[in-house]
Design a protein around this motif. Structure first.
Motif, PDB file in Angstrom:
ATOM      1  N   LEU A  19       0.867  -1.224   0.092  1.00 26.98           N
ATOM      2  CA  LEU A  19       0.043  -0.001   0.179  1.00 26.98           C
ATOM      3  C   LEU A  19       0.795   1.240   0.084  1.00 26.98           C
ATOM      4  N   PHE A  20       1.939   1.372   0.825  1.00 26.15           N
ATOM      5  CA  PHE A  20       2.802   2.147   0.820  1.00 26.15           C
ATOM      6  C   PHE A  20       3.575   2.711  -0.531  1.00 26.15           C
ATOM      7  N   THR A  21       3.819   1.474  -1.366  1.00 24.40           N
ATOM      8  CA  THR A  21       4.479   1.616  -2.595  1.00 24.40           C
ATOM      9  C   THR A  21       3.412   2.312  -3.677  1.00 24.40           C
ATOM     10  N   VAL A  22       2.150   1.528  -3.589  1.00 27.59           N
ATOM     11  CA  VAL A  22       0.972   2.399  -4.274  1.00 27.59           C
ATOM     12  C   VAL A  22       0.890   3.812  -3.982  1.00 27.59           C
ATOM     13  N   ALA A  23       0.856   4.199  -2.910  1.00 25.16           N
ATOM     14  CA  ALA A  23       0.559   5.702  -2.548  1.00 25.16           C
ATOM     15  C   ALA A  23       1.913   6.456  -3.214  1.00 25.16           C
ATOM     16  N   ILE A  24       3.211   5.954  -3.034  1.00 24.34           N
ATOM     17  CA  ILE A  24       4.254   6.793  -3.671  1.00 24.34           C
ATOM     18  C   ILE A  24       4.064   6.765  -5.229  1.00 24.34           C
ATOM     19  N   LEU A  25       3.650   5.652  -5.762  1.00 18.95           N
ATOM     20  CA  LEU A  25       3.223   5.927  -7.133  1.00 18.95           C
ATOM     21  C   LEU A  25       2.501   6.812  -7.623  1.00 18.95           C
ATOM     22  N   VAL A  26       0.919   6.892  -6.832  1.00 17.90           N
ATOM     23  CA  VAL A  26      -0.030   7.916  -7.070  1.00 17.90           C
ATOM     24  C   VAL A  26       0.700   9.287  -6.829  1.00 17.90           C
ATOM     25  N   VAL A  27       1.422   9.471  -5.869  1.00 24.00           N
ATOM     26  CA  VAL A  27       2.126  10.796  -5.745  1.00 24.00           C
ATOM     27  C   VAL A  27       3.160  11.310  -6.981  1.00 24.00           C
ATOM     28  N   TYR A  28       3.723  10.151  -7.261  1.00 25.31           N
ATOM     29  CA  TYR A  28       4.527  10.430  -8.868  1.00 25.31           C
ATOM     30  C   TYR A  28       3.728  10.699  -9.777  1.00 25.31           C
TER      31      TYR A  28
END
Length: 442
Positions: A19-28
Motif C-alpha cells: 500500500l505504501f508503494t502504491v501511494a508513492i506511485l500515485v504521488v509520482y
C-alpha cells in the motif's frame, strides 16, 4: 505470480509495504500532471506534434511516462539518475580509488557511491533542464514579461532560473520517492518508477490502436488482421522474454572437506548461477541514448532540407537500416561491458579457492577463472542477441508502415515491464520465505 501477490497481501507487514508503494506511485503520477510555470501550452503541443517522429523525444517520453512532452515538474523524471548511475559505474571501473572505495568499504562504500550518484543526478538535472529551457525558448514557448512589463533581462533571468530549478527539483523529488519505496515499500524503487510511467501510457497506446483500426472510413479489415497478428506476436514475445529472463547457466562447484577439531566442514556441492540476461534492460537504455544523439542535437537547430546533414540525419534516424544495425551492435557491446562489470571471473575464482571450492575437473585459480570467463562469454552472447532482437524487432515492423511508427520503443517497454514484474515477484517471494509463510511454502 498472482498467488504470490495474494499470499503477500495476507501478511500485514507486506500489505503495508504494498500500500505504501502504491501511494508513492500515485504521488509520482500526480506530479506528472503539474505543469511547469510560464509555459505556453498551445505552443508546446504544437512543438511536439511537429516532431512526432523524433526518436529521442519518444525515448524520453517512454522513460518519463509522457511527462516530458507535457513539460510537467517531473518532465525529466528518473532519466538524470539513470545517466548518472551509468557514468558513476564507468568511473568506478576506470578510477582505482573509487573501485577500492566500493569493494573495500562494504556497505559504507556503497552508501558513498549512492551519494555520488545522487549529486551527479541533480547536476545532470540542472544541465538537462537548461538544455530543455533553451529548446522551449527557441520555439517561443517560454512566456515573457511575466513580472516586468518590458520583459527585459531581469524578467528572462528570473523565468529561466525558475524553469531550470523546477526541472532539477523534480529530478531530486523523483529520486527521493524511489528511495522511499526502497526503504519503506517493496523495494526496487527506481524500476517501480519506470514501471508506473510505462503503464500510464497504456490508455494512449489503446487509443492509438483504436485509431489504427478505425480510420475516417470506418473499420479496416486489413488493419484488423494486422492488429490480431501483432497481438499474437506480442503474447509470444512476453512468454519469450519471461523464459529467457529466468534462464540461467549453472557452473557446479565442489567444496573440499575440512577437519576443524572434531567437526568436518565442507564436502558439499553448489553452483554459480549465470543468468542469460544478467544485464537487464540497461544495455538497451544506454544504446538508445547514443543512437538518439544525432536526433537530439538536430532538435536544437532548424531542420535541414537538403545537403550533407539532411542525408546524415535521414540515415542515422529510425527506422533506417544503418540505425537498426548500429543499434543492434551497441546493444551487443554494452551487454558484454555490463556483464563483465557485474561478474568478475578472476575474483570469483579467487574466492572459491580461498574457501576450498573448485570446479570438478579443473584446478583452482587461473584455469577456473578461464573456464568461468568462457562460459560467461557464451551466456552473454545469447543474452545480448536476445536483447538485440527484442529491441530491433518493433523497429523493423514500424519500417513497413508509418502508422506503426510509435512501436519503435515497444521492445524496451516490454523488457522493462516484464523485468520489473519478475523482480517484484521474486522480492515478494523472498520476503515470504524469510517469514516462513506456510501458505507459500506449501
Amino acid at each position: 505470480m498472482f498467488k504470490t501477490l495474494v499470499n503477500a497481501w495476507k501478511v500485514p507487514e507486506l500489505r503495508r509495504k504494498i500500500l505504501f508503494t502504491v501511494a508513492i506511485l500515485v504521488v509520482y503520477r500526480f506530479g506528472n500532471a503539474v505543469p511547469i510555470p510560464f509555459i505556453d501550452a498551445t505552443a508546446l503541443t504544437q512543438l511536439f506534434a511537429d516532431n512526432g517522429e523524433n526518436v529521442f523525444y519518444g525515448y524520453l517520453n517512454l522513460l518519463t511516462g509522457g511527462s516530458f512532452t507535457s513539460c510537467t515538474i517531473f518532465a525529466l523524471s528518473i532519466t538524470p539518475y539513470i545517466t548518472a548511475s551509468i557514468i558513476v559505474q564507468l568511473l568506478t571501473m576506470a578510477i582505482p580509488a573509487l573501485e577500492r572505495m566500493v569493494k573495500e568499504g562494504g556497505e559504507e562504500g556503497r552508501k558513498k557511491q549512492a551519494k555520488i550518484m545522487r549529486y551527479a543526478a541533480v547536476g545532470l538535472g540542472l544541465l538537462e533542464g537548461f538544455v530543455y529551457y533553451l529548446t522551449l525558448q527557441r520555439n517561443n514557448i517560454i512566456a515573457e514579461g511575466v513580472f516586468f512589463a518590458e520583459g527585459g533581462t531581469a524578467d528572462k533571468i528570473f523565468v529561466a532560473a525558475i524553469v531550470i530549478m523546477t526541472f532539477a527539483a523534480g529530478t531530486a523529488v523523483v529520486m527521493w520517492l524511489g528511495e522511499l519505496i526502497n526503504d519503506h515499500g517493496i523495494g526496487n524503487g527506481i524500476s517501480m518508477i519506470l514501471f508506473a510511467g510505462i503503464l500510464s501510457r497504456i490508455p494512449t497506446s489503446i487509443s492509438a490502436v483504436a485509431g489504427f483500426l478505425v480510420g475516417e472510413e470506418g473499420l479496416k479489415v486489413g488493419n484488423l488482421v494486422i492488429a490480431i497478428v501483432m497481438a499474437i506476436v506480442g503474447v509470444f514475445m512476453v512468454g519469450f522474454v519471461v523464459w529467457v529472463s529466468n534462464a540461467e547457466r549453472r557452473i557446479t562447484v565442489q567444496y573440499a572437506k575440512r577437519v576443524v577439531g572434531r567437526k568436518i566442514y565442507g564436502g558439499q556441492s553448489s553452483y554459480i548461477p549465470l543468468k542469460v540476461n544478467m544485464t537487464g534492460v540497461m544495455p538497451i537504455i544506454f544504446a538508445s541514448s547514443i543512437v538518439s544523439l544525432p536526433a537530439m542535437i538536430a532538435s536544437f537547430f532548424k531542420a535541414p532540407e537538403s545537403g550533407f546533414w539532411y542525408y546524415f540525419l535521414k540515415v542515422t534516424s529510425s527506422p533506417s537500416p544503418v540505425y537498426i544495425v548500429f543499434y543492434f551492435l551497441l546493444i551487443i557491446a554494452f551487454s558484454f561491458f555490463y556483464a563483465y562489470a557485474q561478474f568478475n571471473p578472476v575474483e570469483i575464482a579467487n574466492n572459491m579457492k580461498q574457501n576450498g571450492g573448485f570446479i570438478p575437473g579443473l584446478r583452482p585459480g587461473r584455469p577456473s577463472a578461464a573456464y568461468i570467463s568462457r562460459v560467461l562469454k557464451n551466456v552473454t552472447v545469447l543474452g545480448a542477441v536476445f536483447l538485440g532482437i527484442v529491441a530491433i524487432l518493433p523497429i523493423i515492423v514500424s519500417a513497413f508502415s508509418s502508422e506503426l511508427g510509435n512501436m519503435a520503443l515497444g521492445g524496451t517497454t516490454l523488457l522493462i515491464v516484464v523485468g520489473v514484474a519478475l523482480e517484484t515477484v521474486n522480492q515478494l517471494e523472498t520476503q515470504l520465505i524469510m517469514r516462513h509463510y506456510k501458505g507459500f511454502l506449501n
